[in-house]
Write a protein that holds these residues in place. Structure first.
Motif, PDB file in Angstrom:
ATOM      1  N   THR A 165       0.873  -1.399  -0.210  1.00 37.38           N
ATOM      2  CA  THR A 165      -0.073   0.128   0.241  1.00 37.38           C
ATOM      3  C   THR A 165       0.646   0.999   0.090  1.00 37.38           C
ATOM      4  N   ALA A 166       0.842   2.140  -1.258  1.00 37.00           N
ATOM      5  CA  ALA A 166       1.808   3.002  -0.839  1.00 37.00           C
ATOM      6  C   ALA A 166       1.347   4.259  -0.259  1.00 37.00           C
ATOM      7  N   PRO A 167       1.969   5.235   0.401  1.00 38.49           N
ATOM      8  CA  PRO A 167       1.286   6.274   1.505  1.00 38.49           C
ATOM      9  C   PRO A 167       0.613   7.000   1.129  1.00 38.49           C
ATOM     10  N   LEU A 168       0.220   7.560   1.082  1.00 35.52           N
ATOM     11  CA  LEU A 168      -0.711   8.869   1.021  1.00 35.52           C
ATOM     12  C   LEU A 168       0.452   9.905   0.754  1.00 35.52           C
ATOM     13  N   MET A 169       0.821  11.054   0.212  1.00 39.37           N
ATOM     14  CA  MET A 169       1.166  12.020  -0.108  1.00 39.37           C
ATOM     15  C   MET A 169       0.241  13.585  -0.491  1.00 39.37           C
ATOM     16  N   LYS A 170       0.370  14.230   0.471  1.00 36.15           N
ATOM     17  CA  LYS A 170      -1.085  15.900   0.752  1.00 36.15           C
ATOM     18  C   LYS A 170      -0.314  16.522  -0.199  1.00 36.15           C
ATOM     19  N   ARG A 171      -1.832  16.825  -0.173  1.00 32.66           N
ATOM     20  CA  ARG A 171      -2.297  17.816  -0.902  1.00 32.66           C
ATOM     21  C   ARG A 171      -0.948  19.215  -1.774  1.00 32.66           C
ATOM     22  N   ASP A 172      -0.773  19.689   0.202  1.00 33.71           N
ATOM     23  CA  ASP A 172      -0.133  21.019   0.586  1.00 33.71           C
ATOM     24  C   ASP A 172       1.653  20.601   0.220  1.00 33.71           C
ATOM     25  N   GLU A 173       2.036  19.330   0.598  1.00 38.52           N
ATOM     26  CA  GLU A 173       3.646  18.671   0.036  1.00 38.52           C
ATOM     27  C   GLU A 173       3.849  18.524  -1.449  1.00 38.52           C
ATOM     28  N   ALA A 174       2.518  18.218  -2.182  1.00 34.46           N
ATOM     29  CA  ALA A 174       2.728  17.909  -3.855  1.00 34.46           C
ATOM     30  C   ALA A 174       2.690  19.140  -3.922  1.00 34.46           C
ATOM     31  N   LEU A 175       1.677  20.630  -3.451  1.00 36.71           N
ATOM     32  CA  LEU A 175       1.648  22.094  -4.340  1.00 36.71           C
ATOM     33  C   LEU A 175       3.021  22.593  -4.222  1.00 36.71           C
ATOM     34  N   SER A 176       3.739  21.455  -3.101  1.00 41.03           N
ATOM     35  CA  SER A 176       5.214  22.867  -2.734  1.00 41.03           C
ATOM     36  C   SER A 176       6.490  22.256  -3.045  1.00 41.03           C
ATOM     37  N   SER A 177       6.408  20.633  -3.987  1.00 34.56           N
ATOM     38  CA  SER A 177       6.967  20.411  -4.540  1.00 34.56           C
ATOM     39  C   SER A 177       7.063  19.959  -5.998  1.00 34.56           C
ATOM     40  N   LEU A 178       6.032  21.285  -6.652  1.00 36.23           N
ATOM     41  CA  LEU A 178       5.619  21.249  -8.204  1.00 36.23           C
ATOM     42  C   LEU A 178       6.764  21.754  -8.718  1.00 36.23           C
ATOM     43  N   SER A 179       7.531  22.161  -8.742  1.00 32.82           N
ATOM     44  CA  SER A 179       8.687  22.223  -9.771  1.00 32.82           C
ATOM     45  C   SER A 179      10.059  21.495  -8.342  1.00 32.82           C
ATOM     46  N   SER A 180       9.960  20.587  -8.375  1.00 31.76           N
ATOM     47  CA  SER A 180      10.949  19.799  -7.824  1.00 31.76           C
ATOM     48  C   SER A 180      11.347  19.079  -9.439  1.00 31.76           C
ATOM     49  N   ALA A 181      12.532  18.503  -9.180  1.00 32.48           N
ATOM     50  CA  ALA A 181      12.596  17.802 -10.152  1.00 32.48           C
ATOM     51  C   ALA A 181      12.617  16.274  -9.886  1.00 32.48           C
ATOM     52  N   GLU A 182      12.211  16.487  -8.489  1.00 34.38           N
ATOM     53  CA  GLU A 182      12.554  15.113  -7.726  1.00 34.38           C
ATOM     54  C   GLU A 182      11.247  14.353  -7.448  1.00 34.38           C
ATOM     55  N   LEU A 183      10.048  15.377  -8.028  1.00 31.17           N
ATOM     56  CA  LEU A 183       8.733  14.629  -7.913  1.00 31.17           C
ATOM     57  C   LEU A 183       8.032  14.605  -9.269  1.00 31.17           C
ATOM     58  N   LEU A 184       7.300  13.559  -9.745  1.00 31.03           N
ATOM     59  CA  LEU A 184       6.845  13.402 -10.735  1.00 31.03           C
ATOM     60  C   LEU A 184       4.930  13.116 -10.315  1.00 31.03           C
ATOM     61  N   LEU A 185       3.973  13.469 -11.005  1.00 30.03           N
ATOM     62  CA  LEU A 185       2.567  13.018 -10.658  1.00 30.03           C
ATOM     63  C   LEU A 185       2.272  12.089 -12.192  1.00 30.03           C
TER      64      LEU A 185
END
Length: 146
Positions: free
Chosen positions: A18-38
C-alpha cells in the motif's frame, strides 16, 4: 442472471504493497521540484484539466509500463512518484501500489511511490492556489462536483 465482466485490473496480480498518501500541500510545494513526478492515471475521464507537469499514463496500461516508468524516473533522478485519478480511491492507489511493488522487487531504495490525497477532484476543491496549477483548467467541468 448475467454477470458483469471482471474489471480490467483483475487481469493483473493484486498489489502487495500500500503506497502512502502524499498530502496535497506537500505536492503543491514540490511541483517545481525535479524530484517529484505526478502521474495522472485517468483515461476516459481525463477532462477538466490535469495538474501542471503531470504525466498521463492510463491505469489500463500502467502495469505493463512499470519498468519503463522506473527507468525514466531513475534517469531523471526523480525520487518521489505520486499517482492520482479522479478521487484517488481506485486507480490511483492501485497504480501507486503496483509501482511500490516494482520498486521493492528491484531493490530500489532511493525512489518512493505515493497516492496523491483526494485525486484531481480534491486538488481542485482545495481552492484557487491549486486551480491555477491545473493545465487546461475548465471551471465549468468542475462545477458538477460541487
Amino acid at each position: 442472471m448475467t454477470s458483469s465482466p471482471p474489471p480490467r485490473h483483475a487481469a493483473f496480480p493484486p498489489p502487495q504493497t500500500t503506497a502512502p498518501l502524499m498530502k496535497r500541500d506537500e505536492a503543491l510545494s514540490s511541483l517545481s521540484s525535479a524530484e517529484l513526478l505526478l502521474v495522472d492515471v485517468r483515461r476516459t475521464d481525463y477532462e477538466g484539466g490535469t495538474i501542471r507537469g503531470s504525466l498521463n499514463l492510463p491505469a489500463q496500461s500502467f502495469y505493463m509500463n512499470r519498468a519503463v516508468l522506473h527507468r525514466l524516473c531513475k534517469a531523471a533522478r526523480v525520487k518521489r512518484v505520486a499517482f492520482y485519478c479522479g478521487s484517488s480511491n481506485g486507480r490511483g492507489p492501485r497504480c501507486a501500489a503496483w509501482f511500490a511493488d516494482w520498486l521493492v522487487q528491484q531493490g530500489e531504495e532511493e525512489m518512493q511511490s505515493f497516492t496523491l490525497e483526494g485525486g484531481i477532484k480534491g486538488w481542485v476543491k482545495a481552492g484557487p492556489e491549486y486551480e491555477v496549477e491545473v493545465d487546461g483548467y475548465e471551471p465549468e467541468y468542475w462545477r458538477q462536483f460541487e
